[in-house]
Design a protein around this motif. Sequence first.
Motif, PDB file in Angstrom:
ATOM      1  N   ASN A   3       0.900  -1.181  -0.024  1.00  0.00           N
ATOM      2  CA  ASN A   3      -0.105  -0.003  -0.004  1.00  0.00           C
ATOM      3  C   ASN A   3       0.812   1.187   0.045  1.00  0.00           C
ATOM      4  OD1 ASN A   3      -2.221  -1.590   0.008  1.00  0.00           O
ATOM      5  ND2 ASN A   3      -2.567  -1.524   2.101  1.00  0.00           N
ATOM      6  N   ILE A   4       2.092   1.170   0.793  1.00  0.00           N
ATOM      7  CA  ILE A   4       2.854   2.128   0.737  1.00  0.00           C
ATOM      8  C   ILE A   4       3.585   2.564  -0.774  1.00  0.00           C
ATOM      9  CG2 ILE A   4       5.186   3.186   1.614  1.00  0.00           C
ATOM     10  CD1 ILE A   4       4.509   1.974   4.468  1.00  0.00           C
ATOM     11  N   GLN A   5       3.788   1.367  -1.410  1.00  0.00           N
ATOM     12  CA  GLN A   5       4.104   1.448  -2.805  1.00  0.00           C
ATOM     13  C   GLN A   5       3.246   2.168  -3.528  1.00  0.00           C
ATOM     14  OE1 GLN A   5       7.330   0.796  -3.943  1.00  0.00           O
ATOM     15  NE2 GLN A   5       6.619   2.318  -5.685  1.00  0.00           N
ATOM     16  N   VAL A   6       1.827   2.056  -3.322  1.00  0.00           N
ATOM     17  CA  VAL A   6       0.629   2.794  -4.127  1.00  0.00           C
ATOM     18  C   VAL A   6       0.908   4.072  -3.714  1.00  0.00           C
ATOM     19  CG1 VAL A   6      -1.751   2.700  -4.440  1.00  0.00           C
ATOM     20  CG2 VAL A   6      -0.396   0.428  -4.567  1.00  0.00           C
ATOM     21  N   ARG A   7       0.990   4.440  -2.704  1.00  0.00           N
ATOM     22  CA  ARG A   7       1.068   5.846  -2.307  1.00  0.00           C
ATOM     23  C   ARG A   7       2.152   6.673  -2.855  1.00  0.00           C
ATOM     24  NH1 ARG A   7      -1.206   3.581   2.702  1.00  0.00           N
ATOM     25  NH2 ARG A   7       0.746   3.747   3.565  1.00  0.00           N
ATOM     26  N   ILE A   8       3.251   6.038  -2.750  1.00  0.00           N
ATOM     27  CA  ILE A   8       4.568   6.625  -3.433  1.00  0.00           C
ATOM     28  C   ILE A   8       4.090   6.804  -4.932  1.00  0.00           C
ATOM     29  CG2 ILE A   8       6.904   6.053  -4.205  1.00  0.00           C
ATOM     30  CD1 ILE A   8       7.307   4.564  -1.571  1.00  0.00           C
ATOM     31  N   ASP A   9       3.609   5.924  -5.674  1.00  0.00           N
ATOM     32  CA  ASP A   9       3.408   5.962  -7.215  1.00  0.00           C
ATOM     33  C   ASP A   9       2.227   6.976  -7.229  1.00  0.00           C
ATOM     34  OD1 ASP A   9       5.039   4.001  -7.496  1.00  0.00           O
ATOM     35  OD2 ASP A   9       3.293   2.483  -8.002  1.00  0.00           O
ATOM     36  N   GLN A  10       1.355   7.264  -6.281  1.00  0.00           N
ATOM     37  CA  GLN A  10       0.432   8.309  -6.649  1.00  0.00           C
ATOM     38  C   GLN A  10       1.084   9.826  -6.248  1.00  0.00           C
ATOM     39  OE1 GLN A  10      -2.317   7.197  -3.413  1.00  0.00           O
ATOM     40  NE2 GLN A  10      -3.691   5.812  -4.836  1.00  0.00           N
ATOM     41  N   VAL A  11       1.917   9.952  -5.501  1.00  0.00           N
ATOM     42  CA  VAL A  11       2.432  11.092  -5.162  1.00  0.00           C
ATOM     43  C   VAL A  11       3.288  11.437  -6.117  1.00  0.00           C
ATOM     44  CG1 VAL A  11       3.761  12.698  -3.359  1.00  0.00           C
ATOM     45  CG2 VAL A  11       1.845  11.032  -2.529  1.00  0.00           C
ATOM     46  N   ALA A  12       4.261  10.639  -6.504  1.00  0.00           N
ATOM     47  CA  ALA A  12       5.095  10.914  -7.497  1.00  0.00           C
ATOM     48  C   ALA A  12       4.572  11.170  -8.879  1.00  0.00           C
ATOM     49  CB  ALA A  12       6.066   9.490  -7.714  1.00  0.00           C
ATOM     50  N   ARG A  13       3.387  10.621  -9.198  1.00  0.00           N
ATOM     51  CA  ARG A  13       2.658  11.025 -10.448  1.00  0.00           C
ATOM     52  C   ARG A  13       2.296  12.471 -10.270  1.00  0.00           C
ATOM     53  NH1 ARG A  13       0.800   5.900 -10.318  1.00  0.00           N
ATOM     54  NH2 ARG A  13      -1.086   6.521  -9.275  1.00  0.00           N
ATOM     55  N   ARG A  14       1.477  12.768  -9.260  1.00  0.00           N
ATOM     56  CA  ARG A  14       1.002  14.233  -8.977  1.00  0.00           C
ATOM     57  C   ARG A  14       2.213  15.277  -9.096  1.00  0.00           C
ATOM     58  NH1 ARG A  14       0.753  17.739  -4.638  1.00  0.00           N
ATOM     59  NH2 ARG A  14      -1.318  18.829  -4.359  1.00  0.00           N
ATOM     60  N   ASN A  15       3.403  14.815  -8.395  1.00  0.00           N
ATOM     61  CA  ASN A  15       4.388  16.007  -8.287  1.00  0.00           C
ATOM     62  C   ASN A  15       4.859  16.061  -9.839  1.00  0.00           C
ATOM     63  OD1 ASN A  15       4.229  16.051  -5.646  1.00  0.00           O
ATOM     64  ND2 ASN A  15       6.349  14.852  -5.320  1.00  0.00           N
ATOM     65  N   MET A  16       4.996  14.870 -10.609  1.00  0.00           N
ATOM     66  CA  MET A  16       5.493  15.104 -11.867  1.00  0.00           C
ATOM     67  C   MET A  16       4.573  16.231 -12.804  1.00  0.00           C
ATOM     68  SD  MET A  16       7.792  14.580 -14.342  1.00  0.00           S
ATOM     69  CE  MET A  16       8.628  13.346 -13.513  1.00  0.00           C
ATOM     70  N   ARG A  17       3.134  15.757 -12.546  1.00  0.00           N
ATOM     71  CA  ARG A  17       2.320  16.605 -13.225  1.00  0.00           C
ATOM     72  C   ARG A  17       2.414  18.093 -12.761  1.00  0.00           C
ATOM     73  NH1 ARG A  17      -2.274  18.813 -11.320  1.00  0.00           N
ATOM     74  NH2 ARG A  17      -2.245  17.341  -9.744  1.00  0.00           N
ATOM     75  N   VAL A  18       2.599  18.297 -11.556  1.00  0.00           N
ATOM     76  CA  VAL A  18       2.471  19.662 -10.894  1.00  0.00           C
ATOM     77  C   VAL A  18       3.754  20.239 -11.464  1.00  0.00           C
ATOM     78  CG1 VAL A  18       2.702  21.142  -8.934  1.00  0.00           C
ATOM     79  CG2 VAL A  18       1.032  19.564  -9.029  1.00  0.00           C
ATOM     80  N   ALA A  19       4.780  19.613 -11.681  1.00  0.00           N
ATOM     81  CA  ALA A  19       6.380  20.182 -11.835  1.00  0.00           C
ATOM     82  C   ALA A  19       6.187  20.350 -13.392  1.00  0.00           C
ATOM     83  CB  ALA A  19       7.503  19.030 -11.547  1.00  0.00           C
ATOM     84  N   THR A  20       5.650  19.781 -13.947  1.00  0.00           N
ATOM     85  CA  THR A  20       5.754  19.907 -15.494  1.00  0.00           C
ATOM     86  C   THR A  20       4.847  20.888 -15.964  1.00  0.00           C
ATOM     87  OG1 THR A  20       5.656  17.282 -15.972  1.00  0.00           O
ATOM     88  CG2 THR A  20       4.924  18.860 -17.809  1.00  0.00           C
ATOM     89  N   TRP A  21       3.518  21.173 -15.454  1.00  0.00           N
ATOM     90  CA  TRP A  21       2.926  22.533 -15.627  1.00  0.00           C
ATOM     91  C   TRP A  21       3.611  23.740 -14.822  1.00  0.00           C
ATOM     92  CZ3 TRP A  21      -0.448  23.482 -19.106  1.00  0.00           C
ATOM     93  CH2 TRP A  21      -1.265  22.443 -19.605  1.00  0.00           C
ATOM     94  N   LEU A  22       4.224  23.617 -13.771  1.00  0.00           N
ATOM     95  CA  LEU A  22       4.985  24.815 -13.234  1.00  0.00           C
ATOM     96  C   LEU A  22       5.993  25.136 -14.325  1.00  0.00           C
ATOM     97  CD1 LEU A  22       5.469  26.772 -10.963  1.00  0.00           C
ATOM     98  CD2 LEU A  22       6.603  24.878  -9.787  1.00  0.00           C
ATOM     99  N   ASP A  23       6.818  24.184 -14.731  1.00  0.00           N
ATOM    100  CA  ASP A  23       7.774  24.599 -15.881  1.00  0.00           C
ATOM    101  C   ASP A  23       7.410  25.127 -17.053  1.00  0.00           C
ATOM    102  OD1 ASP A  23       9.813  23.350 -14.129  1.00  0.00           O
ATOM    103  OD2 ASP A  23       9.788  21.650 -15.089  1.00  0.00           O
ATOM    104  N   TYR A  24       6.027  24.625 -17.477  1.00  0.00           N
ATOM    105  CA  TYR A  24       5.461  25.248 -18.787  1.00  0.00           C
ATOM    106  C   TYR A  24       5.124  26.649 -18.542  1.00  0.00           C
ATOM    107  CZ  TYR A  24       4.393  20.578 -20.902  1.00  0.00           C
ATOM    108  OH  TYR A  24       4.772  19.405 -21.365  1.00  0.00           O
ATOM    109  N   VAL A  25       4.515  26.947 -17.278  1.00  0.00           N
ATOM    110  CA  VAL A  25       4.133  28.362 -16.973  1.00  0.00           C
ATOM    111  C   VAL A  25       5.177  29.327 -16.751  1.00  0.00           C
ATOM    112  CG1 VAL A  25       2.862  29.857 -15.224  1.00  0.00           C
ATOM    113  CG2 VAL A  25       1.660  27.774 -16.120  1.00  0.00           C
ATOM    114  N   ARG A  26       6.442  28.801 -16.264  1.00  0.00           N
ATOM    115  CA  ARG A  26       7.614  29.616 -15.972  1.00  0.00           C
ATOM    116  C   ARG A  26       7.991  30.002 -17.455  1.00  0.00           C
ATOM    117  NH1 ARG A  26      10.324  26.275 -11.201  1.00  0.00           N
ATOM    118  NH2 ARG A  26       9.566  27.355  -9.463  1.00  0.00           N
ATOM    119  N   PHE A  27       8.228  29.117 -18.279  1.00  0.00           N
ATOM    120  CA  PHE A  27       8.540  29.085 -19.682  1.00  0.00           C
ATOM    121  C   PHE A  27       7.802  30.126 -20.468  1.00  0.00           C
ATOM    122  CE2 PHE A  27       8.921  27.931 -24.298  1.00  0.00           C
ATOM    123  CZ  PHE A  27      10.056  28.428 -24.648  1.00  0.00           C
ATOM    124  N   MET A  28       6.600  30.006 -20.338  1.00  0.00           N
ATOM    125  CA  MET A  28       5.448  30.991 -21.082  1.00  0.00           C
ATOM    126  C   MET A  28       5.467  32.317 -20.315  1.00  0.00           C
ATOM    127  SD  MET A  28       4.563  29.186 -23.426  1.00  0.00           S
ATOM    128  CE  MET A  28       3.505  30.354 -24.076  1.00  0.00           C
TER     129      MET A  28
END
Length: 161
Positions: free
Chosen positions: A115-140
Motif C-alpha cells: 500500500n505504501i508503494q501505491v501511495r508513493i506512485d500516486q504522489v510521484a505522479r502528482r508531483n510530476m504533473r505539477v512540476a511539468t505544468w509549473l515549468d510550462y508556466v515559467r517558460f511561457m
Amino acid sequence: MSDLLEWSEKQALENLRFHIQTAEQLAKDANATLTLLLAGAGGLVAYLVKLLESKADTVWLAAVCAFVITLSVLSATLIFFCIKTAPIAAPTNEPKNIYQPSFSLSAIREVELQNIQVRIDQVARRNMRVATWLDYVRFMAVCSPISPAAVGVLCTVLGLA
C-alpha cells in the motif's frame, strides 16, 4: 524475514515522506510564481489606466492589454494545474485499515508495504504533473513579452496606430 520487512518499511516511509516534501516545495514554488505573475499583471493594469488617461495610441493600449491577458491566462493555468487543492496520500494508513486481529502482524505489514508503494506512485505522479505544468508556466512567462510585441506589430500593420 522480519529484519528485511522492517528495513523495507523504513525505506518506503522515508521515500514517501520525500515525495510529500517535494509536493510541499512545488506548492511553495507555484505560489511564488503566481505572486510574480499577479504583481506583473497588477503593474500592467496600473500602466494601462495611465495610458487610458493620457489617451495613448491604440497600439500601446492593445499591446498592454495583450500583456495583461497573457499574464492572467498564465496565472489561471498555474492555479488550475499546480495550486488547486488536490488530495495527497498520507505517509501511513488509517487504523481501521491496519488493525486486523484475524491476520498475523507480518501479513498485515507485507500488505501495508504494498500500500505504501501505491501511495508513493500516486504522489510521484502528482508531483510530476505539477512540476511539468509549473515549468510550462515559467517558460511561457519568460516568453510572455512576445504577445504584446506581436499585437503591437499587428496593430501597426493594420494601421490602427
